[in-house]
Design an enzyme around this catalytic site. Structure first.
Site, PDB file in Angstrom:
ATOM      1  N   THR A  43      -6.614  -6.740 107.796  1.00 40.07           N
ATOM      2  CA  THR A  43      -6.752  -8.148 108.184  1.00 40.07           C
ATOM      3  C   THR A  43      -8.168  -8.499 108.631  1.00 40.07           C
ATOM      4  OG1 THR A  43      -5.725  -7.459 110.269  1.00 40.07           O
ATOM      5  CG2 THR A  43      -4.370  -8.723 108.728  1.00 40.07           C
ATOM      6  N   HIS A  44      -9.006  -7.497 108.847  1.00 42.51           N
ATOM      7  CA  HIS A  44     -10.416  -7.799 109.120  1.00 42.51           C
ATOM      8  C   HIS A  44     -11.135  -8.290 107.860  1.00 42.51           C
ATOM      9  CE1 HIS A  44      -9.595  -5.366 112.702  1.00 42.51           C
ATOM     10  NE2 HIS A  44     -10.732  -5.791 113.211  1.00 42.51           N
TER      11      HIS A  44
ATOM     12  N   TYR B  22      -7.719   1.244 114.460  1.00 46.27           N
ATOM     13  CA  TYR B  22      -6.570   2.130 114.327  1.00 46.27           C
ATOM     14  C   TYR B  22      -6.694   3.028 113.091  1.00 46.27           C
ATOM     15  CZ  TYR B  22      -3.555  -0.211 117.810  1.00 46.27           C
ATOM     16  OH  TYR B  22      -2.994  -0.701 118.967  1.00 46.27           O
ATOM     17  N   GLY B  23      -7.493   2.597 112.134  1.00 42.56           N
ATOM     18  CA  GLY B  23      -7.526   3.251 110.833  1.00 42.56           C
ATOM     19  C   GLY B  23      -8.060   4.665 110.815  1.00 42.56           C
TER      20      GLY B  23
ATOM     21  N   CYS C 272      -1.784  -5.844 111.345  1.00 41.34           N
ATOM     22  CA  CYS C 272      -2.561  -4.652 111.018  1.00 41.34           C
ATOM     23  C   CYS C 272      -1.911  -3.882 109.864  1.00 41.34           C
ATOM     24  CB  CYS C 272      -2.662  -3.758 112.253  1.00 41.34           C
ATOM     25  SG  CYS C 272      -3.564  -2.218 111.987  1.00 41.34           S
ATOM     26  N   ASN C 273      -2.658  -3.657 108.792  1.00 40.61           N
ATOM     27  CA  ASN C 273      -2.143  -2.907 107.651  1.00 40.61           C
ATOM     28  C   ASN C 273      -1.830  -1.463 108.009  1.00 40.61           C
ATOM     29  OD1 ASN C 273      -2.601  -4.373 104.684  1.00 40.61           O
ATOM     30  ND2 ASN C 273      -3.835  -5.244 106.326  1.00 40.61           N
TER      31      ASN C 273
ATOM     32  N   ASP D 167      -2.402  -7.219 116.258  1.00 37.35           N
ATOM     33  CA  ASP D 167      -3.419  -6.561 115.441  1.00 37.35           C
ATOM     34  C   ASP D 167      -4.199  -5.589 116.324  1.00 37.35           C
ATOM     35  OD1 ASP D 167      -4.781  -6.632 112.689  1.00 37.35           O
ATOM     36  OD2 ASP D 167      -6.487  -6.816 114.046  1.00 37.35           O
ATOM     37  N   SER D 168      -4.900  -4.665 115.664  1.00 37.05           N
ATOM     38  CA  SER D 168      -5.699  -3.704 116.413  1.00 37.05           C
ATOM     39  C   SER D 168      -6.938  -4.330 117.029  1.00 37.05           C
ATOM     40  CB  SER D 168      -6.115  -2.551 115.488  1.00 37.05           C
ATOM     41  OG  SER D 168      -6.878  -3.039 114.406  1.00 37.05           O
TER      42      SER D 168
ATOM     43  N   GLU E 124     -15.872  -6.863 113.572  1.00 36.49           N
ATOM     44  CA  GLU E 124     -15.731  -6.943 115.030  1.00 36.49           C
ATOM     45  C   GLU E 124     -17.045  -7.395 115.683  1.00 36.49           C
ATOM     46  OE1 GLU E 124     -13.115  -6.264 117.247  1.00 36.49           O
ATOM     47  OE2 GLU E 124     -11.704  -6.119 115.582  1.00 36.49           O
TER      48      GLU E 124
END
Length: 249
Positions: free
Chosen positions: A182-183, A39-40, A70-71, A7-8, A150
């Site tokens: 996923t967050h 990453y988004g 990560c989507n 994941d990011s 985060e």
């Protein structure tokens, strides 16, 4: 069976939590690219480059399967990752579409898709849902939720202000909400409460489990799963969040 989860940042821990609850793996190796989260907001070429670096990281371990939690990575880099990986690579978009279909079979349902700017721009969820006949789709880029998670702000004034900012213009609660990052499951309770429990929430972690069980043989269950956590920056912070979110001793 040994699985890697990429994941990011810390959001992929929501997937790890579901994997643990269903006792699918003997060992889980988690890597969060915390130095470069989120990453988004990055361009597709950068997302792909970072994702291929993650593939190289996991080659240090003999994993049987890699889950890209990560989507954003799933939307842009999955094909490239599969070309360079020495094991199966599973993303979260297809499982999320499958989970939505199983949870909300009516194609006339109002579906709200939440994601990062890059995920929403990709239209990945819309493409998958359109193929199944779903047309009443609304996608919102809710990227502020990533740094909020985060920071560990799973409730409170800052989170509520962000939810109002994003959802205040909606006339009614949607029939279902895809938590396309996923967050977001880490603040699922707050999102559910905002919509007064009227919306079905599609959680990446549970979607992945549903997908895995339909595609692989998990006749064996593991009462104990060994966990290893790695991060590109501040690994202690990742382990602290993991301890809290996963209820680790």
């Amino acid at each position: 069976m040994r699985v890697g989860v990429f994941d990011s940042g810390v959001g992929g821990l929501s997937v790890v939590k579901s994997l643990l609850e269903h006792k699918l793996f003997e060992e889980i190796i988690y890597f969060g690219d915390t130095a470069r989260v989120p990453y988004g907001v990055k361009d597709p070429n950068t997302i792909i480059r970072y994702s291929l670096e993650a593939i190289e990281f996991f080659k240090n371990f003999e994993i049987d399967l890699l889950i890209t939690a990560c989507n954003t990575v799933s939307a842009y880099a999955l094909d490239e990752m599969r070309l360079h990986s020495n094991c199966d690579v599973i993303g979260v978009v297809d499982p999320g579409v499958l989970a939505l279909k199983n949870a909300v079979p009516s194609t006339q349902a109002d579906i709200l898709i939440l994601g990062t700017k890059a995920t929403v721009k990709s239209g990945a969820y819309e493409k998958g849902l359109n193929l199944l006949g779903y047309e009443r789709l609304t996608a919102k880029a809710t990227g502020l939720l990533v740094p909020i998670v985060e920071e560990g702000l799973y409730e409170g004034e800052v989170l509520q202000s962000a939810l109002h900012h994003y959802f205040g213009d909606l006339e009614k609660a949607p029939d279902a909400v895809i938590l396309g990052c996923t967050h977001f499951p880490l603040v699922a309770k707050a999102i559910d409460a905002y919509f007064e429990g009227k919306s079905t929430l599609i959680h990446s972690g549970e979607a992945i489990v549903e997908y895995l069980q339909s595609h692989y043989d998990f006749s064996r269950r593991f009462e104990h799963t060994e966990l290893k956590f790695f991060a590109s920056e501040n690994p202690e912070g990742l382990r602290r969040v993991a301890k809290e979110w996963l209820n680790l001793a």
